[in-house]
Design a protein around this motif. Sequence first.
Motif, PDB file in Angstrom:
ATOM      1  N   SER A  28      -8.854  -5.790 -10.931  1.00 42.58           N
ATOM      2  CA  SER A  28      -7.655  -5.035 -11.327  1.00 42.58           C
ATOM      3  C   SER A  28      -7.920  -3.535 -11.336  1.00 42.58           C
ATOM      4  O   SER A  28      -7.030  -2.728 -11.033  1.00 42.58           O
ATOM      5  CB  SER A  28      -7.180  -5.487 -12.709  1.00 42.58           C
ATOM      6  OG  SER A  28      -8.191  -5.289 -13.677  1.00 42.58           O
ATOM      7  N   LEU A  29      -9.140  -3.124 -11.660  1.00 39.11           N
ATOM      8  CA  LEU A  29      -9.495  -1.704 -11.660  1.00 39.11           C
ATOM      9  C   LEU A  29      -9.749  -1.206 -10.242  1.00 39.11           C
ATOM     10  O   LEU A  29      -9.392  -0.084  -9.896  1.00 39.11           O
ATOM     11  CB  LEU A  29     -10.750  -1.480 -12.514  1.00 39.11           C
ATOM     12  CG  LEU A  29     -10.583  -1.712 -14.014  1.00 39.11           C
ATOM     13  CD1 LEU A  29     -11.933  -1.701 -14.703  1.00 39.11           C
ATOM     14  CD2 LEU A  29      -9.672  -0.658 -14.618  1.00 39.11           C
ATOM     15  N   ILE A  30     -10.368  -2.040  -9.441  1.00 38.16           N
ATOM     16  CA  ILE A  30     -10.658  -1.656  -8.056  1.00 38.16           C
ATOM     17  C   ILE A  30      -9.371  -1.416  -7.277  1.00 38.16           C
ATOM     18  O   ILE A  30      -9.279  -0.507  -6.451  1.00 38.16           O
ATOM     19  CB  ILE A  30     -11.509  -2.749  -7.371  1.00 38.16           C
ATOM     20  CG1 ILE A  30     -12.875  -2.856  -8.054  1.00 38.16           C
ATOM     21  CG2 ILE A  30     -11.690  -2.446  -5.887  1.00 38.16           C
ATOM     22  CD1 ILE A  30     -13.699  -4.043  -7.600  1.00 38.16           C
ATOM     23  N   PHE A  31      -8.347  -2.228  -7.573  1.00 35.56           N
ATOM     24  CA  PHE A  31      -7.087  -2.152  -6.831  1.00 35.56           C
ATOM     25  C   PHE A  31      -6.001  -1.365  -7.569  1.00 35.56           C
ATOM     26  O   PHE A  31      -4.847  -1.394  -7.159  1.00 35.56           O
ATOM     27  CB  PHE A  31      -6.555  -3.556  -6.556  1.00 35.56           C
ATOM     28  CG  PHE A  31      -7.340  -4.323  -5.540  1.00 35.56           C
ATOM     29  CD1 PHE A  31      -7.316  -3.970  -4.203  1.00 35.56           C
ATOM     30  CD2 PHE A  31      -8.110  -5.401  -5.918  1.00 35.56           C
ATOM     31  CE1 PHE A  31      -8.035  -4.675  -3.259  1.00 35.56           C
ATOM     32  CE2 PHE A  31      -8.835  -6.115  -4.996  1.00 35.56           C
ATOM     33  CZ  PHE A  31      -8.803  -5.758  -3.661  1.00 35.56           C
ATOM     34  N   LYS A  32      -6.345  -0.662  -8.615  1.00 38.30           N
ATOM     35  CA  LYS A  32      -5.324  -0.045  -9.463  1.00 38.30           C
ATOM     36  C   LYS A  32      -4.439   0.958  -8.721  1.00 38.30           C
ATOM     37  O   LYS A  32      -3.279   1.161  -9.076  1.00 38.30           O
ATOM     38  CB  LYS A  32      -5.971   0.632 -10.663  1.00 38.30           C
ATOM     39  CG  LYS A  32      -6.832   1.832 -10.312  1.00 38.30           C
ATOM     40  CD  LYS A  32      -7.395   2.477 -11.573  1.00 38.30           C
ATOM     41  CE  LYS A  32      -8.229   3.706 -11.243  1.00 38.30           C
ATOM     42  NZ  LYS A  32      -8.741   4.358 -12.471  1.00 38.30           N
ATOM     43  N   ASP A  33      -4.984   1.589  -7.668  1.00 37.14           N
ATOM     44  CA  ASP A  33      -4.211   2.581  -6.926  1.00 37.14           C
ATOM     45  C   ASP A  33      -3.647   2.046  -5.613  1.00 37.14           C
ATOM     46  O   ASP A  33      -3.073   2.787  -4.826  1.00 37.14           O
ATOM     47  CB  ASP A  33      -5.088   3.807  -6.624  1.00 37.14           C
ATOM     48  CG  ASP A  33      -5.509   4.522  -7.893  1.00 37.14           C
ATOM     49  OD1 ASP A  33      -4.695   4.560  -8.839  1.00 37.14           O
ATOM     50  OD2 ASP A  33      -6.649   5.018  -7.934  1.00 37.14           O
ATOM     51  N   THR A  34      -3.831   0.752  -5.370  1.00 38.80           N
ATOM     52  CA  THR A  34      -3.374   0.186  -4.100  1.00 38.80           C
ATOM     53  C   THR A  34      -2.337  -0.915  -4.299  1.00 38.80           C
ATOM     54  O   THR A  34      -1.227  -0.813  -3.805  1.00 38.80           O
ATOM     55  CB  THR A  34      -4.568  -0.368  -3.296  1.00 38.80           C
ATOM     56  OG1 THR A  34      -5.319  -1.272  -4.142  1.00 38.80           O
ATOM     57  CG2 THR A  34      -5.481   0.745  -2.827  1.00 38.80           C
ATOM     58  N   ILE A  35      -2.703  -1.964  -5.001  1.00 34.07           N
ATOM     59  CA  ILE A  35      -1.774  -3.072  -5.236  1.00 34.07           C
ATOM     60  C   ILE A  35      -1.817  -3.474  -6.704  1.00 34.07           C
ATOM     61  O   ILE A  35      -2.714  -3.077  -7.446  1.00 34.07           O
ATOM     62  CB  ILE A  35      -2.109  -4.302  -4.353  1.00 34.07           C
ATOM     63  CG1 ILE A  35      -3.539  -4.776  -4.644  1.00 34.07           C
ATOM     64  CG2 ILE A  35      -1.917  -3.984  -2.887  1.00 34.07           C
ATOM     65  CD1 ILE A  35      -3.899  -6.046  -3.932  1.00 34.07           C
ATOM     66  N   LYS A  36      -0.835  -4.240  -7.111  1.00 34.14           N
ATOM     67  CA  LYS A  36      -0.744  -4.676  -8.497  1.00 34.14           C
ATOM     68  C   LYS A  36      -0.990  -6.174  -8.599  1.00 34.14           C
ATOM     69  O   LYS A  36      -0.921  -6.906  -7.628  1.00 34.14           O
ATOM     70  CB  LYS A  36       0.636  -4.322  -9.073  1.00 34.14           C
ATOM     71  CG  LYS A  36       0.914  -2.825  -9.108  1.00 34.14           C
ATOM     72  CD  LYS A  36       2.282  -2.541  -9.698  1.00 34.14           C
ATOM     73  CE  LYS A  36       2.561  -1.043  -9.745  1.00 34.14           C
ATOM     74  NZ  LYS A  36       3.903  -0.744 -10.320  1.00 34.14           N
ATOM     75  N   GLU A  37      -1.275  -6.604  -9.832  1.00 38.68           N
ATOM     76  CA  GLU A  37      -1.444  -8.039 -10.055  1.00 38.68           C
ATOM     77  C   GLU A  37      -0.120  -8.745  -9.782  1.00 38.68           C
ATOM     78  O   GLU A  37       0.938  -8.170 -10.011  1.00 38.68           O
ATOM     79  CB  GLU A  37      -1.896  -8.286 -11.503  1.00 38.68           C
ATOM     80  CG  GLU A  37      -3.314  -7.751 -11.776  1.00 38.68           C
ATOM     81  CD  GLU A  37      -3.828  -8.214 -13.122  1.00 38.68           C
ATOM     82  OE1 GLU A  37      -3.595  -9.392 -13.475  1.00 38.68           O
ATOM     83  OE2 GLU A  37      -4.449  -7.403 -13.808  1.00 38.68           O
ATOM     84  N   PRO A  38      -0.123 -10.014  -9.325  1.00 36.67           N
ATOM     85  CA  PRO A  38      -1.287 -10.886  -9.112  1.00 36.67           C
ATOM     86  C   PRO A  38      -1.919 -10.742  -7.723  1.00 36.67           C
ATOM     87  O   PRO A  38      -2.801 -11.496  -7.373  1.00 36.67           O
ATOM     88  CB  PRO A  38      -0.681 -12.276  -9.269  1.00 36.67           C
ATOM     89  CG  PRO A  38       0.703 -12.122  -8.717  1.00 36.67           C
ATOM     90  CD  PRO A  38       1.148 -10.731  -9.109  1.00 36.67           C
TER      91      PRO A  38
END
Length: 199
Positions: A28-38
């Motif tokens: 979730s931190l790695i992707f925080k600026d690219t995509i959102k959960e899930p």
Amino acid sequence: MNNKTLAAILVGETCIWYDFIIFMNFSSLIFKDTIKEPFTYFPLFLSICIVPFGALFWGYISDKKGYSISLNTTPILMLISSVLVLISENFTYSFFLLLLSRAIQGFCIGGDSTANSILIYNNSPFKRKYLNSTFCGMTSIIGFFIALLTAYIIKNHYGSENWKIAFIFSIFITLFSLFLRLKFINRYSINININYKKL
């Protein structure tokens, strides 16, 4: 098979499982600026889907060239995977670099796990073949434990924003595993390619 060779094999596989679990912890931190959960779990899903293809590929290569090709190449690929995670945020298409890193990681799991099991079984003393082979199953648990411990220490002592520490650690232990494999694995006992046509 001596204990040093066994350790050289198992440390490498433990590193692969460590990388898989640590990515899951910080996805979730790695992707925080690219995509959102899930959707942050999609790269993990991709990694799992690639595993059987990696097993097929490395199995075929090992039949042709010997086990050492798989055992000494997968740590190098894992280094590339970890580096891609670390540098991905510096690129516009970081999401695709992360997908590539997870695809490589799944590819390595498939090849490394299969080669390790066969190598240990074939080169263990007759009375310890099955016992030694069970160590391969333990590597996932050990990698899981080390990854959780690393994630806990980073989150509670350094802050979650410093998640890159986990992958820098992954690079170092992967280099260590590569060193062990190159030093202690007897290539002559690994590269056993039986030509059935000559039997």
